[in-house]
Design a protein around this motif. Structure first.
Motif, PDB file in Angstrom:
ATOM      1  N   GLN A 189       4.533  43.539  40.773  1.00  0.00           N
ATOM      2  CA  GLN A 189       4.193  42.271  40.143  1.00  0.00           C
ATOM      3  C   GLN A 189       3.382  42.502  38.867  1.00  0.00           C
ATOM      4  OE1 GLN A 189       5.681  39.440  40.742  1.00  0.00           O
ATOM      5  NE2 GLN A 189       4.538  38.780  38.942  1.00  0.00           N
ATOM      6  N   ALA A 190       2.411  43.411  38.957  1.00  0.00           N
ATOM      7  CA  ALA A 190       1.577  43.733  37.787  1.00  0.00           C
ATOM      8  C   ALA A 190       2.436  44.377  36.705  1.00  0.00           C
ATOM      9  CB  ALA A 190       0.446  44.666  38.192  1.00  0.00           C
ATOM     10  N   GLU A 191       3.429  45.165  37.111  1.00  0.00           N
ATOM     11  CA  GLU A 191       4.297  45.816  36.133  1.00  0.00           C
ATOM     12  C   GLU A 191       5.082  44.781  35.323  1.00  0.00           C
ATOM     13  OE1 GLU A 191       6.488  49.911  36.011  1.00  0.00           O
ATOM     14  OE2 GLU A 191       7.455  48.661  37.504  1.00  0.00           O
ATOM     15  N   VAL A 192       5.599  43.781  36.017  1.00  0.00           N
ATOM     16  CA  VAL A 192       6.337  42.703  35.336  1.00  0.00           C
ATOM     17  C   VAL A 192       5.401  41.973  34.375  1.00  0.00           C
ATOM     18  CG1 VAL A 192       7.489  40.461  35.669  1.00  0.00           C
ATOM     19  CG2 VAL A 192       8.043  42.392  37.175  1.00  0.00           C
ATOM     20  N   GLU A 193       4.204  41.693  34.854  1.00  0.00           N
ATOM     21  CA  GLU A 193       3.225  40.963  34.042  1.00  0.00           C
ATOM     22  C   GLU A 193       2.837  41.753  32.783  1.00  0.00           C
ATOM     23  OE1 GLU A 193      -1.323  39.627  34.606  1.00  0.00           O
ATOM     24  OE2 GLU A 193      -0.056  39.301  36.366  1.00  0.00           O
ATOM     25  N   GLU A 194       2.576  43.058  32.949  1.00  0.00           N
ATOM     26  CA  GLU A 194       2.217  43.907  31.806  1.00  0.00           C
ATOM     27  C   GLU A 194       3.360  43.966  30.792  1.00  0.00           C
ATOM     28  OE1 GLU A 194      -0.556  46.448  31.026  1.00  0.00           O
ATOM     29  OE2 GLU A 194      -1.526  44.731  31.917  1.00  0.00           O
ATOM     30  N   MET A 195       4.586  44.025  31.299  1.00  0.00           N
ATOM     31  CA  MET A 195       5.768  44.072  30.426  1.00  0.00           C
ATOM     32  C   MET A 195       5.888  42.761  29.651  1.00  0.00           C
ATOM     33  SD  MET A 195       8.564  45.473  29.271  1.00  0.00           S
ATOM     34  CE  MET A 195       8.746  46.938  30.285  1.00  0.00           C
ATOM     35  N   TRP A 211      -2.397  51.308  34.714  1.00  0.00           N
ATOM     36  CA  TRP A 211      -1.368  52.008  35.496  1.00  0.00           C
ATOM     37  C   TRP A 211      -0.897  51.045  36.572  1.00  0.00           C
ATOM     38  CZ3 TRP A 211      -3.574  57.584  36.665  1.00  0.00           C
ATOM     39  CH2 TRP A 211      -3.792  58.236  35.442  1.00  0.00           C
ATOM     40  N   VAL A 212       0.364  50.652  36.512  1.00  0.00           N
ATOM     41  CA  VAL A 212       0.844  49.615  37.441  1.00  0.00           C
ATOM     42  C   VAL A 212       2.066  50.064  38.239  1.00  0.00           C
ATOM     43  CG1 VAL A 212      -0.056  47.651  36.147  1.00  0.00           C
ATOM     44  CG2 VAL A 212       2.164  48.597  35.539  1.00  0.00           C
ATOM     45  N   SER A 213       2.307  51.371  38.261  1.00  0.00           N
ATOM     46  CA  SER A 213       3.552  51.837  38.873  1.00  0.00           C
ATOM     47  C   SER A 213       3.637  51.552  40.375  1.00  0.00           C
ATOM     48  CB  SER A 213       3.744  53.332  38.618  1.00  0.00           C
ATOM     49  OG  SER A 213       2.633  54.055  39.091  1.00  0.00           O
ATOM     50  N   ASP A 214       2.477  51.282  41.008  1.00  0.00           N
ATOM     51  CA  ASP A 214       2.539  50.994  42.453  1.00  0.00           C
ATOM     52  C   ASP A 214       2.392  49.496  42.732  1.00  0.00           C
ATOM     53  OD1 ASP A 214      -0.012  50.812  41.542  1.00  0.00           O
ATOM     54  OD2 ASP A 214      -0.927  52.073  43.091  1.00  0.00           O
ATOM     55  N   ASP A 215       2.492  48.671  41.685  1.00  0.00           N
ATOM     56  CA  ASP A 215       2.334  47.221  41.853  1.00  0.00           C
ATOM     57  C   ASP A 215       3.409  46.507  41.029  1.00  0.00           C
ATOM     58  OD1 ASP A 215       1.589  44.570  41.769  1.00  0.00           O
ATOM     59  OD2 ASP A 215      -0.544  44.966  41.440  1.00  0.00           O
TER      60      ASP A 215
END
Length: 275
Positions: free
Chosen positions: A108-114, A102-106
């Motif tokens: 940078q992590a969201e971009v990385e996961e994508m 779950w990266v909705s509050d981060d």
């Protein structure tokens, strides 16, 4: 009555997406990294790859139904043969993050996961996905910019409608098409047990009554029935029977179109948008 009905291909009254979130072990490692050292816990996720996916593919083949599998990048790397089986049967493989975090509050992590997820799908099975579903429906405001940037056709992460609609970006430009889902059409709340989050495991009868009632009314409205199974849950022996029974029930209604996410999004756009 407010007319919500959608024009589906060939005069169909209702579109049905049977979707499978192929999380495998990521469902357990993303919530608690310690689980990586717990073979017993991980075996629950591994069942999805080892037994669930092949059994689900057999069932879909017997029924002549094409589905969409939302696959995390990690799953594509670690169960490549299973993702190849899915593609070989003509199903759609869509993006479901890299590691199911779950990266909705981060941001940078969201971009990385994508990006890691996209890279893994391309490298392992040559797929450039058209659709995306966020893990557990957790999304950030930035997600829709990311999806547009990577040329996605559709998203299936939000619960604010029963029909597809087009996202409009803050600058007024067109975003992706949304294919909404809901927890009531998901096998996890009814049948995914773990020691850390104990919950009752419901009978097929209970689950089918929820799914059938929901289908009956969505059909009446003329909407999209977006059903979510997880191979580690829906791939259990009795749940395979549930999938067969659900398909048989849906087929008693005239004018139902079984389709993949990409087919639904394309058909909706063609019928409801003028370029």
């Amino acid at each position: 009555m407010h007319d919500m009905s959608v024009k589906w291909p060939n005069g169909a009254r209702c579109a049905v997406m049977l979707t499978f979130d192929f999380d495998a072990e990521t469902l357990w490692t993303s919530r608690d990294p310690e689980n990586a050292r717990r073979p017993g816990v991980l075996s629950q996720g591994r069942y999805g790859a080892k037994v669930g996916v092949p059994k689900i593919l057999d069932t879909l083949r017997e029924e002549g139904v094409k589905s969409t599998f939302f696959v995390p990048g990690w799953t594509a790397e670690n169960h490549t043969d299973r993702v190849e089986m899915i593609l070989k049967d003509g199903h759609e493989v869509a993006h479901h993050s890299y590691s199911h975090k779950w990266v909705s509050d981060d941001p940078q992590a969201e971009v990385e996961e994508m990006e890691k997820g996209l890279e893994a799908l391309k490298r392992t099975v040559g797929v450039v996905p058209k659709g995306y579903r966020s893990p557990a429906g957790e999304v950030s405001e930035g997600l829709f910019k990311l999806l547009k940037q990577h040329n996605f056709l559709y998203d299936s992460s939000l619960m604010d409608d029963i029909n597809p609609y087009r996202h409009i970006m803050p600058d007024g430009s067109k975003g992706v098409i949304e294919l909404p889902w809901h927890w009531s059409l998901d096998d996890a709340p009814f049948a995914l047990f773990s020691v850390k989050t104990p919950r009752p495991i419901f009978t097929n009868e209970h689950m089918l009554s929820v799914y059938k009632e929901e289908f009956r009314e969505i059909y009446r409205w003329g909407g999209l029935f977006d059903m979510i199974f997880h191979p580690q849950v829906g791939g259990r022996p009795s749940r395979i029977a549930l999938i067969r029974e659900l398909i048989a029930f849906i087929r008693t209604f005239p004018g139902v179109w079984f389709a993949t996410g990409a087919e639904v999004a394309e058909a909706w756009s063609k019928a409801h948008e003028t370029e």
